[in-house]
Design a protein around this motif. Structure first.
Motif, PDB file in Angstrom:
ATOM      1  N   GLY A  10      40.032  25.601  44.544  1.00 40.85           N
ATOM      2  CA  GLY A  10      41.116  26.533  45.903  1.00 40.85           C
ATOM      3  C   GLY A  10      41.215  26.272  47.188  1.00 40.85           C
ATOM      4  O   GLY A  10      40.658  25.205  47.158  1.00 40.85           O
ATOM      5  N   SER A  11      42.250  26.393  47.652  1.00 41.78           N
ATOM      6  CA  SER A  11      42.053  25.816  48.836  1.00 41.78           C
ATOM      7  C   SER A  11      40.790  26.201  49.827  1.00 41.78           C
ATOM      8  O   SER A  11      39.948  26.786  49.608  1.00 41.78           O
ATOM      9  N   VAL A  12      40.804  25.144  51.299  1.00 40.95           N
ATOM     10  CA  VAL A  12      39.443  25.971  51.945  1.00 40.95           C
ATOM     11  C   VAL A  12      39.466  27.229  52.268  1.00 40.95           C
ATOM     12  O   VAL A  12      40.681  28.044  52.969  1.00 40.95           O
ATOM     13  N   ASP A  13      38.481  28.207  52.129  1.00 41.21           N
ATOM     14  CA  ASP A  13      38.693  29.335  52.539  1.00 41.21           C
ATOM     15  C   ASP A  13      39.223  30.214  52.148  1.00 41.21           C
ATOM     16  O   ASP A  13      39.814  31.004  52.202  1.00 41.21           O
ATOM     17  N   ASP A  14      39.512  30.247  50.905  1.00 39.84           N
ATOM     18  CA  ASP A  14      40.214  30.997  49.452  1.00 39.84           C
ATOM     19  C   ASP A  14      39.184  31.880  48.968  1.00 39.84           C
ATOM     20  O   ASP A  14      40.128  32.941  48.375  1.00 39.84           O
ATOM     21  N   GLY A  15      37.943  31.420  49.125  1.00 41.32           N
ATOM     22  CA  GLY A  15      36.992  32.652  48.911  1.00 41.32           C
ATOM     23  C   GLY A  15      36.132  31.727  47.670  1.00 41.32           C
ATOM     24  O   GLY A  15      36.133  32.961  46.865  1.00 41.32           O
ATOM     25  N   LYS A  16      36.497  30.604  47.053  1.00 44.07           N
ATOM     26  CA  LYS A  16      35.000  29.859  46.334  1.00 44.07           C
ATOM     27  C   LYS A  16      33.880  30.799  46.147  1.00 44.07           C
ATOM     28  O   LYS A  16      33.384  31.362  45.010  1.00 44.07           O
ATOM     29  N   SER A  17      33.358  30.543  47.144  1.00 40.17           N
ATOM     30  CA  SER A  17      31.655  30.535  46.525  1.00 40.17           C
ATOM     31  C   SER A  17      32.168  32.353  47.152  1.00 40.17           C
ATOM     32  O   SER A  17      30.706  32.424  46.870  1.00 40.17           O
ATOM     33  N   THR A  18      32.537  32.476  47.599  1.00 39.66           N
ATOM     34  CA  THR A  18      32.177  34.268  48.219  1.00 39.66           C
ATOM     35  C   THR A  18      32.066  34.617  46.244  1.00 39.66           C
ATOM     36  O   THR A  18      31.583  36.174  46.131  1.00 39.66           O
ATOM     37  N   LEU A  19      33.133  34.460  45.758  1.00 37.35           N
ATOM     38  CA  LEU A  19      33.641  34.610  44.583  1.00 37.35           C
ATOM     39  C   LEU A  19      32.269  34.512  43.304  1.00 37.35           C
ATOM     40  O   LEU A  19      31.850  35.764  42.685  1.00 37.35           O
ATOM     41  N   ILE A  20      31.933  33.407  43.726  1.00 37.35           N
ATOM     42  CA  ILE A  20      30.897  33.167  43.222  1.00 37.35           C
ATOM     43  C   ILE A  20      29.837  33.858  43.195  1.00 37.35           C
ATOM     44  O   ILE A  20      28.544  34.882  42.322  1.00 37.35           O
ATOM     45  N   GLY A  21      29.616  33.815  44.362  1.00 36.56           N
ATOM     46  CA  GLY A  21      28.188  34.982  44.957  1.00 36.56           C
ATOM     47  C   GLY A  21      28.223  36.263  44.583  1.00 36.56           C
ATOM     48  O   GLY A  21      27.235  37.122  44.237  1.00 36.56           O
ATOM     49  N   ARG A  22      29.736  36.971  44.729  1.00 32.44           N
ATOM     50  CA  ARG A  22      29.621  38.072  43.723  1.00 32.44           C
ATOM     51  C   ARG A  22      30.010  38.228  43.013  1.00 32.44           C
ATOM     52  O   ARG A  22      28.863  39.481  41.859  1.00 32.44           O
ATOM     53  N   LEU A  52      27.953  36.273  50.989  1.00 32.26           N
ATOM     54  CA  LEU A  52      27.819  35.721  49.305  1.00 32.26           C
ATOM     55  C   LEU A  52      27.679  33.898  49.097  1.00 32.26           C
ATOM     56  O   LEU A  52      27.210  33.762  48.466  1.00 32.26           O
ATOM     57  N   ALA A  53      28.642  33.511  49.931  1.00 33.17           N
ATOM     58  CA  ALA A  53      28.953  32.248  50.062  1.00 33.17           C
ATOM     59  C   ALA A  53      27.692  31.364  49.841  1.00 33.17           C
ATOM     60  O   ALA A  53      27.281  30.526  49.296  1.00 33.17           O
ATOM     61  N   LEU A  54      26.571  31.935  50.781  1.00 31.21           N
ATOM     62  CA  LEU A  54      25.399  31.093  50.923  1.00 31.21           C
ATOM     63  C   LEU A  54      24.864  30.405  49.664  1.00 31.21           C
ATOM     64  O   LEU A  54      24.191  30.302  49.700  1.00 31.21           O
ATOM     65  N   LEU A  55      24.942  31.280  48.513  1.00 25.97           N
ATOM     66  CA  LEU A  55      24.365  31.602  46.903  1.00 25.97           C
ATOM     67  C   LEU A  55      25.343  30.629  46.451  1.00 25.97           C
ATOM     68  O   LEU A  55      24.031  29.525  45.902  1.00 25.97           O
ATOM     69  N   THR A  56      26.190  29.377  46.977  1.00 28.16           N
ATOM     70  CA  THR A  56      26.604  28.319  46.438  1.00 28.16           C
ATOM     71  C   THR A  56      26.750  26.967  46.851  1.00 28.16           C
ATOM     72  O   THR A  56      25.984  26.113  47.211  1.00 28.16           O
ATOM     73  N   ASP A  57      27.155  27.296  48.946  1.00 34.27           N
ATOM     74  CA  ASP A  57      26.696  26.644  49.239  1.00 34.27           C
ATOM     75  C   ASP A  57      25.492  25.701  50.253  1.00 34.27           C
ATOM     76  O   ASP A  57      25.421  26.382  50.778  1.00 34.27           O
ATOM     77  N   GLY A  58      24.587  24.864  49.362  1.00 29.84           N
ATOM     78  CA  GLY A  58      23.344  25.234  49.460  1.00 29.84           C
ATOM     79  C   GLY A  58      23.088  23.687  50.444  1.00 29.84           C
ATOM     80  O   GLY A  58      21.822  23.695  51.263  1.00 29.84           O
ATOM     81  N   LEU A  59      24.240  22.780  50.677  1.00 29.13           N
ATOM     82  CA  LEU A  59      24.174  21.740  52.200  1.00 29.13           C
ATOM     83  C   LEU A  59      23.816  22.511  52.866  1.00 29.13           C
ATOM     84  O   LEU A  59      24.485  23.526  53.449  1.00 29.13           O
TER      85      LEU A  59
END
Length: 425
Positions: A10-22, A52-59
């Motif tokens: 998805g586009s930037v800030d569409d919530g991909k990482s938050t979705l996975i974290g959820r 929750l995005a921090l669960l995947t944005d690990g770098l």
């Protein structure tokens, strides 16, 4: 228990990482110490919410910029299925990362911000999903809480994206309104959207049929290893080990060893060290042949009633993954399944704009993240299928001979009767 491999795009800030974290959070797939670390570093501490995005944005760079850069793989399971998630970047400069994440996926979740609807990056990601021939697409319309859970907004986005899906020939497209931040329609059905009658996202992921996507018609068995114990107990044992990438193999089946073209018959099939009546994709197996023929790693045993293409020159759609430009006549190693051969990129037919599908004819080179149509010639014949027909035997990679770094991902598109990869939209 089977495994579903899927990616988010998805586009930037569409919530991909938050979705996975959820998904990880609500399915209780987060370790206690990991959750505590996220709570300490969350950006929304004052709001009482966990980022929750921090669960995947690990770098570190990802955390500082608040974006996803690399492909992040996460694993979780429910009583019904195991899952492998690839969280792919939304930026255009990371196209290669999305291609990497999509190459082994069964399903793509394309996120759309309900406030913005279908945008240019939505179309670009959909084109890449179409290119990689993913069999299932879920369109998750996120941030519904910011449009007051409007059914009209949702319906308008479904209508807009349906046109994109139809023009690209996307298959098995499903639509779900969600709020990843609040967990609406992620694991459980949301009371905030009573007008939505479909499944929750996790419910859909648990029930989507992936076994139907396995090709059980064309038999393809790339040989990875020739087993010759040469012991007193097994003086004449000769087995060919590998993974069946498509089809079913049984004792008595007629096969052709490609690219040599030698014919033989299967005399025995082993799975897990025991002889069985049949083996099928995606099982690992050992096949025995009645004839002593010259077979080595990289050869492929093909069912006689499902012939494969054998050639030294063919066309590919190529995503370039190196900072060093691709220039016609450059030499590389090409690897398709277990076979590796030297090759040369003869010419570039066109460079594709992955936002508009416009073609730049006869480009002089290809740079990082470019998608091009190219002709490749190999030093010796290889056996392959069209990528559109059989992904497992139609995908290849280019490797730099000096550094052994993967520099390109290839989708073979050489059948004369095949429709072009890129429909006009």
């Amino acid at each position: 228990m089977d495994i579903l491999r899927f990616l988010t795009a998805g586009s930037v800030d569409d919530g991909k990482s938050t979705l996975i974290g959820r998904l990880l959070y609500d399915s209780k797939s987060i370790m206690v110490d990991q959750l505590e670390a996220i709570e300490r570093s969350t950006k929304n501490r004052e709001e009482g919410q966990v980022d929750l995005a921090l669960l995947t944005d690990g770098l570190r760079a990802e955390r500082e910029q608040g974006i996803t850069i690399d492909v992040a793989y996460k694993y979780f399971s429910t009583p019904k299925r195991k899952f492998i998630i690839a969280d792919t970047p939304g930026h255009i400069q990371y196209t290669r990362n999305m291609v990497t994440g999509a190459s082994n996926s069964d399903l793509a979740i394309i996120l759309i911000d309900a406030r913005h609807g279908v945008v240019e990056q939505t179309r670009r990601h959909s084109i890449i999903v179409s290119l990689l021939n993913l069999p299932h697409v879920v369109v998750a319309i996120n941030k519904m809480d910011l449009v007051k859970y409007s059914e009209e907004v949702y319906n308008n986005i479904v209508i807009d994206y349906s046109q994109v899906a139809k023009s690209l020939g996307l298959k098995n497209v499903s639509y779900i309104p969600i709020s990843a931040l609040n967990g609406d329609n992620i694991v459980e059905k949301a009371e905030t959207m009573p007008w939505y009658e479909g499944e929750s996202l996790l419910g859909l992921l648990e029930t989507v049929e992936v076994h139907e996507d396995i090709n059980l018609t064309e038999g393809r068995f790339p040989v990875q290893y020739v087993i010759r114990p040469q012991t007193e107990e097994l003086p004449d044992y000769r087995g060919y080990a590998g993974k069946i990438i498509s089809g079913i193999y049984r004792k008595g089946d007629k096969v052709v060893v490609q690219p040599s073209g030698v014919e033989s018959t299967i005399s025995a099939v082993e799975v897990g060290g025991k002889e069985v009546e049949e083996a099928f994709a995606p099982q690992s197996a050992v096949l025995h042949l009645k004839d002593d023929v010259d077979i080595s790693r990289g050869d492929i045993l093909v069912k006689q009633d499902a012939p494969v293409q054998v050639a030294q020159e063919f066309e590919v759609v190529l995503c370039w993954m190196s900072n060093t430009p691709l220039i016609p006549r450059n030499r590389y190693l090409l690897q398709i399944n277990s076979r590796t051969v030297r090759c040369v990129v003869k010419e570039l037919e066109y460079k594709l704009n992955v936002n508009s599908l416009e073609k730049e004819l006869s480009p002089v080179s290809a740079g990082l993240n470019d998608v091009v149509k190219a002709t490749i010639k190999t030093a010796s014949p290889i056996a392959f299928d069209s990528y559109k027909k059989l992904r497992a035997n139609g995908g290849a990679i280019l490797i730099d001979e000096t550094s052994n770094v993967t520099v390109g991902a290839c989708m073979i598109s050489t059948e004369a009767t095949e429709k072009p990869f890129w429909p006009e939209i």
